[in-house]
Scaffold this motif. Sequence first.
Motif, PDB file in Angstrom:
ATOM      1  N   ARG A 112      37.486 -28.967   7.579  1.00  0.00           N
ATOM      2  CA  ARG A 112      36.289 -28.406   8.328  1.00  0.00           C
ATOM      3  C   ARG A 112      36.976 -26.998   8.964  1.00  0.00           C
ATOM      4  O   ARG A 112      37.984 -26.930   9.421  1.00  0.00           O
ATOM      5  N   LYS A 113      36.205 -26.053   8.876  1.00  0.00           N
ATOM      6  CA  LYS A 113      36.515 -24.767   9.700  1.00  0.00           C
ATOM      7  C   LYS A 113      36.091 -24.723  10.934  1.00  0.00           C
ATOM      8  O   LYS A 113      35.057 -24.933  11.305  1.00  0.00           O
ATOM      9  N   PHE A 114      36.755 -23.806  11.872  1.00  0.00           N
ATOM     10  CA  PHE A 114      36.560 -23.879  13.240  1.00  0.00           C
ATOM     11  C   PHE A 114      36.750 -22.383  13.578  1.00  0.00           C
ATOM     12  O   PHE A 114      37.878 -21.720  13.211  1.00  0.00           O
ATOM     13  N   LEU A 115      35.686 -22.047  14.468  1.00  0.00           N
ATOM     14  CA  LEU A 115      36.128 -20.597  14.982  1.00  0.00           C
ATOM     15  C   LEU A 115      37.159 -20.613  15.838  1.00  0.00           C
ATOM     16  O   LEU A 115      37.356 -21.561  17.036  1.00  0.00           O
ATOM     17  N   LEU A 116      38.288 -19.688  15.821  1.00  0.00           N
ATOM     18  CA  LEU A 116      39.403 -19.808  16.779  1.00  0.00           C
ATOM     19  C   LEU A 116      39.369 -19.335  18.191  1.00  0.00           C
ATOM     20  O   LEU A 116      38.573 -18.346  18.438  1.00  0.00           O
ATOM     21  N   PRO A 117      39.613 -20.224  19.176  1.00  0.00           N
ATOM     22  CA  PRO A 117      39.441 -19.814  20.401  1.00  0.00           C
ATOM     23  C   PRO A 117      40.277 -18.675  20.948  1.00  0.00           C
ATOM     24  O   PRO A 117      41.090 -18.106  20.245  1.00  0.00           O
ATOM     25  N   PRO A 118      39.773 -17.996  22.021  1.00  0.00           N
ATOM     26  CA  PRO A 118      40.378 -16.646  22.447  1.00  0.00           C
ATOM     27  C   PRO A 118      41.695 -16.842  23.018  1.00  0.00           C
ATOM     28  O   PRO A 118      42.420 -15.959  23.300  1.00  0.00           O
ATOM     29  N   ILE A 119      42.177 -18.198  22.876  1.00  0.00           N
ATOM     30  CA  ILE A 119      43.396 -18.241  23.859  1.00  0.00           C
ATOM     31  C   ILE A 119      44.794 -18.190  22.738  1.00  0.00           C
ATOM     32  O   ILE A 119      45.671 -18.623  23.159  1.00  0.00           O
ATOM     33  N   THR A 120      44.148 -17.789  21.450  1.00  0.00           N
ATOM     34  CA  THR A 120      45.528 -18.003  20.600  1.00  0.00           C
ATOM     35  C   THR A 120      45.449 -16.892  19.358  1.00  0.00           C
ATOM     36  O   THR A 120      44.203 -16.345  19.513  1.00  0.00           O
ATOM     37  N   PHE A 121      46.469 -16.654  19.050  1.00  0.00           N
ATOM     38  CA  PHE A 121      46.679 -15.374  17.909  1.00  0.00           C
ATOM     39  C   PHE A 121      47.075 -15.883  16.477  1.00  0.00           C
ATOM     40  O   PHE A 121      47.384 -15.263  15.927  1.00  0.00           O
ATOM     41  N   ILE A 122      46.976 -17.468  16.498  1.00  0.00           N
ATOM     42  CA  ILE A 122      47.310 -18.064  15.020  1.00  0.00           C
ATOM     43  C   ILE A 122      46.743 -17.485  13.885  1.00  0.00           C
ATOM     44  O   ILE A 122      47.403 -17.597  12.847  1.00  0.00           O
TER      45      ILE A 122
ATOM     46  N   GLY B  96      61.267 -23.792  20.894  1.00  0.00           N
ATOM     47  CA  GLY B  96      60.403 -24.634  21.899  1.00  0.00           C
ATOM     48  C   GLY B  96      59.961 -23.774  23.078  1.00  0.00           C
ATOM     49  O   GLY B  96      60.951 -23.043  23.678  1.00  0.00           O
ATOM     50  N   LEU B  97      58.741 -23.504  23.417  1.00  0.00           N
ATOM     51  CA  LEU B  97      58.308 -22.289  24.133  1.00  0.00           C
ATOM     52  C   LEU B  97      57.827 -23.176  25.384  1.00  0.00           C
ATOM     53  O   LEU B  97      56.906 -24.102  25.196  1.00  0.00           O
ATOM     54  N   GLU B  98      58.115 -22.744  26.494  1.00  0.00           N
ATOM     55  CA  GLU B  98      57.504 -22.871  27.745  1.00  0.00           C
ATOM     56  C   GLU B  98      56.984 -21.683  28.413  1.00  0.00           C
ATOM     57  O   GLU B  98      57.758 -21.064  28.810  1.00  0.00           O
ATOM     58  N   TYR B  99      55.864 -21.518  28.721  1.00  0.00           N
ATOM     59  CA  TYR B  99      55.295 -20.348  29.412  1.00  0.00           C
ATOM     60  C   TYR B  99      53.941 -20.508  30.162  1.00  0.00           C
ATOM     61  O   TYR B  99      53.469 -19.853  30.810  1.00  0.00           O
ATOM     62  N   ALA B 100      53.286 -21.634  30.077  1.00  0.00           N
ATOM     63  CA  ALA B 100      51.927 -22.192  30.662  1.00  0.00           C
ATOM     64  C   ALA B 100      52.072 -21.873  32.097  1.00  0.00           C
ATOM     65  O   ALA B 100      51.190 -21.780  32.655  1.00  0.00           O
TER      66      ALA B 100
ATOM     67  N   TYR C 149      49.151 -27.778  22.161  1.00  0.00           N
ATOM     68  CA  TYR C 149      50.354 -27.313  21.406  1.00  0.00           C
ATOM     69  C   TYR C 149      50.983 -26.317  22.272  1.00  0.00           C
ATOM     70  O   TYR C 149      52.406 -26.182  22.334  1.00  0.00           O
ATOM     71  N   GLN C 150      50.441 -25.447  22.832  1.00  0.00           N
ATOM     72  CA  GLN C 150      50.932 -24.350  23.593  1.00  0.00           C
ATOM     73  C   GLN C 150      51.944 -24.999  24.798  1.00  0.00           C
ATOM     74  O   GLN C 150      52.802 -24.273  24.977  1.00  0.00           O
ATOM     75  N   ILE C 151      51.256 -25.964  25.285  1.00  0.00           N
ATOM     76  CA  ILE C 151      51.913 -26.625  26.463  1.00  0.00           C
ATOM     77  C   ILE C 151      52.917 -27.624  26.119  1.00  0.00           C
ATOM     78  O   ILE C 151      54.069 -27.492  26.828  1.00  0.00           O
ATOM     79  N   ARG C 152      52.544 -28.304  25.122  1.00  0.00           N
ATOM     80  CA  ARG C 152      53.306 -29.662  25.110  1.00  0.00           C
ATOM     81  C   ARG C 152      54.141 -29.643  23.485  1.00  0.00           C
ATOM     82  O   ARG C 152      54.750 -30.490  23.295  1.00  0.00           O
ATOM     83  N   GLY C 153      54.024 -28.743  22.746  1.00  0.00           N
ATOM     84  CA  GLY C 153      54.433 -28.603  21.370  1.00  0.00           C
ATOM     85  C   GLY C 153      56.030 -28.736  21.537  1.00  0.00           C
ATOM     86  O   GLY C 153      56.880 -29.171  20.433  1.00  0.00           O
ATOM     87  N   HIS C 154      56.655 -28.174  22.489  1.00  0.00           N
ATOM     88  CA  HIS C 154      58.149 -28.100  22.600  1.00  0.00           C
ATOM     89  C   HIS C 154      58.688 -29.532  22.619  1.00  0.00           C
ATOM     90  O   HIS C 154      59.891 -29.734  22.355  1.00  0.00           O
ATOM     91  N   ARG C 155      57.949 -30.461  23.224  1.00  0.00           N
ATOM     92  CA  ARG C 155      58.468 -31.858  23.102  1.00  0.00           C
ATOM     93  C   ARG C 155      58.835 -32.520  21.861  1.00  0.00           C
ATOM     94  O   ARG C 155      59.485 -33.492  21.916  1.00  0.00           O
ATOM     95  N   ILE C 156      58.090 -32.095  20.736  1.00  0.00           N
ATOM     96  CA  ILE C 156      58.447 -32.565  19.338  1.00  0.00           C
ATOM     97  C   ILE C 156      59.115 -31.548  18.517  1.00  0.00           C
ATOM     98  O   ILE C 156      59.279 -31.610  17.225  1.00  0.00           O
ATOM     99  N   ALA C 157      59.565 -30.576  19.061  1.00  0.00           N
ATOM    100  CA  ALA C 157      60.330 -29.366  18.506  1.00  0.00           C
ATOM    101  C   ALA C 157      61.873 -29.814  17.955  1.00  0.00           C
ATOM    102  O   ALA C 157      62.236 -30.637  18.557  1.00  0.00           O
ATOM    103  N   GLN C 158      62.109 -29.391  16.803  1.00  0.00           N
ATOM    104  CA  GLN C 158      63.572 -29.612  16.353  1.00  0.00           C
ATOM    105  C   GLN C 158      64.501 -28.929  16.885  1.00  0.00           C
ATOM    106  O   GLN C 158      64.972 -27.938  16.233  1.00  0.00           O
ATOM    107  N   LEU C 159      64.922 -29.082  18.031  1.00  0.00           N
ATOM    108  CA  LEU C 159      65.780 -28.312  18.782  1.00  0.00           C
ATOM    109  C   LEU C 159      67.252 -28.434  18.682  1.00  0.00           C
ATOM    110  O   LEU C 159      68.109 -27.489  18.926  1.00  0.00           O
ATOM    111  N   ASP C 160      67.693 -29.495  18.303  1.00  0.00           N
ATOM    112  CA  ASP C 160      69.053 -30.018  18.374  1.00  0.00           C
ATOM    113  C   ASP C 160      69.748 -30.052  16.838  1.00  0.00           C
ATOM    114  O   ASP C 160      69.190 -30.800  16.057  1.00  0.00           O
TER     115      ASP C 160
END
Length: 1023
Positions: A171-181, A206-210, A129-140
Amino acid sequence: MERLVSSLSRTSVASTRYLPQLMRNVRGAHRVHPESFLNGSSSNYIDEMYEQWSKDPHSVHKSWDLYFRNEIYQRPPALVVRPSSSAFLRQKQTQLQTISSGTGDTLEHPLDMKSILDHMAVQALVRSYQIRGHRIAQLDPLGLSSVDLDAEKPNELTLKFYNFNESDLDRKFLLPPITFIGGQDKELSLREIIRRLEDIYCQTIGLEYAYINSEEKRNWIRQKFEDPKEKKFEIKDIERAVKRLIRASKFEDYLNKKWVAEKRFGLQGCEVLIPAMKMIIDTVASKGVDTVIMGMPHRGRLNVLANVTRKPLEEIFCQFDPKLEPSDVSGTGDVKYHLGTCIERLNRASNTMVKFALVANPSHLEAVDPVVQGKTRAEQFYRGDKNGDKVMSILLHGDAAFAGQGVVYETFHLSDLPAYTTHGTIHIICNNQIGFTTDPRMARSSPYCTDVARVVNADDVSSVLHVAKVAAEWRCKFKKDIVIDLVCYRRQGHNETDQPMYTQPFMYKQIHKQIPVLKKWVDQLISDGSIKQDWYEAEEVKYQKILDDAFTNSKNPAYAKDKSWLDSPWKGFFIGQGPFPYPTTGVSEETLQTIGDKIYEVPKGFNLHDRLKERIFQDRVKMLQKREVDWALGESMAIGSILLNGHHVRLSGQDVERGTFSHRHHVLHDQNKDLVFHVPMNYLNPTQGHYTICNSSLSEFAVLGFELGYSTTNPNSLIIWEAQFGKKIIISYDLYVYFNLGDFANTAQCIIDQFISSGQAKWVRQSGIVLLLPHGYEGQGPEHSSARLERFLQMADEDEDQVTEIKETKHLHHNDLAMYQLDDANWIVANVTTPANYFHILRRQLALPFRKPLIIMSPKSLLGLPQCHSSFDEMTTGTTFKRIYPEEGAASQNASDVKKIIFCSGKTYYDLYKERETNKLESDIAIVRIEQLCPFPFDEIRKELEKYNNAKICFAQEEHKNMGPYTFCKPRLACLLRKMNDARAEEINNCYAGRDSAAATATGNKSIYYSEQKTYMQQAMAI
């Protein structure tokens, strides 16, 4: 391409080879797709976790700890060493068990393997999502565009890709250290994880920063957009933004109502730009910035002037009145949507004073970019703002221009260069999704107009404000450029009189249905209780009254002043109206000797190159002992004396530090230590001005624009740009062959045409910039001979059919013709022939009571020509620049007997002098050098024509007939002769000696070159 390459080049790609093989044998493990989530990018996440675990096993979740301790993970050799084998064996003995498979088979399997793999899948999902989420963002906002040119959701953003199903969502998952959500939560359900990720990455931002290499910067961006508390605004911020959007929208409506058929290049469809810019300014002002320099194309300029800089509306409205004429300056002026301004006012959000400068720009959309950067750099220099904490720039762009115009890249390329950085610029793209009438699919090869951006739907005001605030914070923290891509639309056509339905019918049908962003946002805010309906209506009424009052007041002629549109005012410089005497520019001999001594001193222990120490510098010391200077020494004397007067000097170009001919050597390099250098000119005197000399990037357009912007900031500095020069091949110590690598100034022609030659006439903006352009025919071909002198002369605003005389006007007050001409000219063009005159013309730039661009044709072979030396006597106190060099030899002693007078300019004088000497015609031919071609020295030339009244007139040049100074000088000579009632005016058409007309500037054939030169000399010497 950058992201693809960086992903494939990492050593961690190798670590994916083992995992798929393991998982095929494990019941319930995730099946690996042909393009697994454990691809080159995904494996990097595991590498990061492993590196974190290797430093502290307790810093990761127990499932990761178990995973690494059991050596399921195959480490790439670049990472830290594995735990000891004894520890591995102990863990192995206690953590294996027998698991029954569906077929009755059993496997030895590490404890909790499915949990490990599921957490890995969640981490990969988050990263996708961090890398490719912008591809389906509602930008227009129009709902027409798809950046992937299809509407499908990328596989890596689906549950199926990771072998999850609906039953896993709760199911609950421990959040990885690469996110702040999670905010304060350490674990979330898969359903909530996906919801939050889609809210952040797949809505209207739409974010691009990777691709950013710095982990600190990537994490900073993640936190700013992922942490739920970051996007919250207080009611006062919302109300302030509503007021700003009211102003932006109603301003456009008012102009459309009052001047419906007038071209304005309005902001309708992107009104949110105004609150976005104001949010940026509020944020940076709160962090200490007090000067914001802006550049932009014409679309939306009037709105920015009115609602960002807060230029008085009366001054804007009066520009629409065809009856009002400026009365304060002379010049042609420019259309209103090209004009700039400079205003200082209170920023209420930060309660600090902020100075705004919006730089004037022609219709060449991105041409202003480097000009703004140069002006910003200069402001930072003069204020000692070494880190850009006080002064910054904002650049606005159109989507088509940003993607299509090379100067954008050239300007970005300057952003981190030591002598050019402005410590971070905020770029905002008003993405109309169209370029004039060209569809984006036909205008660029990439899905976005930029791939270095925060892309945001301009109809979502809250998101725009958040992006603007984050961009401003990024710039202040990291001092790096950042781009905001505001995806919007253009409600009108290319301009207000254009019909866009001819070429974009589908788009404009959708635009006509579009609800204005102000109504859309206000309705939402009223609905959720953020603002009240009556408060909003009162604000509308209040601004309407401001507009009506300003319209009434704009009828007053007092508002029609061109000086109020000046983007670079020089306080205290223009004092008095003259008359002013022609300046003397000589200096004391003591000053010359001091400079000569200091420029060859090096610090103790500095390892100078042997050739510099033993030959070049020694030769110049001997020259100084004889009280002489060559070209390089003359330049050093000019710059050094200006520095000693306390002025700043900046010299830039592609090889200026050494000088391409190895003639300058203003930056000395230690031969035994890397990056250790010495600039002797900065050590002349403790109270001197600072000398900046810097090799530039291989750019002409952006670098010249940068230096022009720099020059407009302070009139008391000398700013010089040198076009790429050439080389010197040493055949022996006494013989040099010079050739020019090319005068490539014509790749900066836009800056020359639109800013330098016409800037004062259009925008009341003076500049004293100096252009050193290599010029001279040495037999090195068409790209290595000419600076296109004729072009600069053609752009001079002098009338060739009028002999200039002093005319008193309300703008010009002079009793000296030379000063009158200089003040009245749009620029100065010179082709000087002696080091002394070069010395004087540089010093004259700062001695004049006004500023004009100076174009100098720089010589090549003259740099090492023994005859091209000057005595100290030509540079000492009382001496000045010579607009012409009259004949001083035998011919001057018997003027009535002279048969021919040759007028020439530049290096060709030395060829003519030698040829005359060879033919023993010293008494028959007089040679006059025109050093300053523009303004044309009518008075000095007249003296020579009267002196040699019996001589046949000839104009000689080494250039082709349709080039060089001939076509400029011939009509002026003819006009002057007619004014003198001289019969030779009838013969002026036959006065030419030089090369025939040609398409190319020079031949590339040596034999043709020598043949042309021989013919030319014969023509000149014929009597």
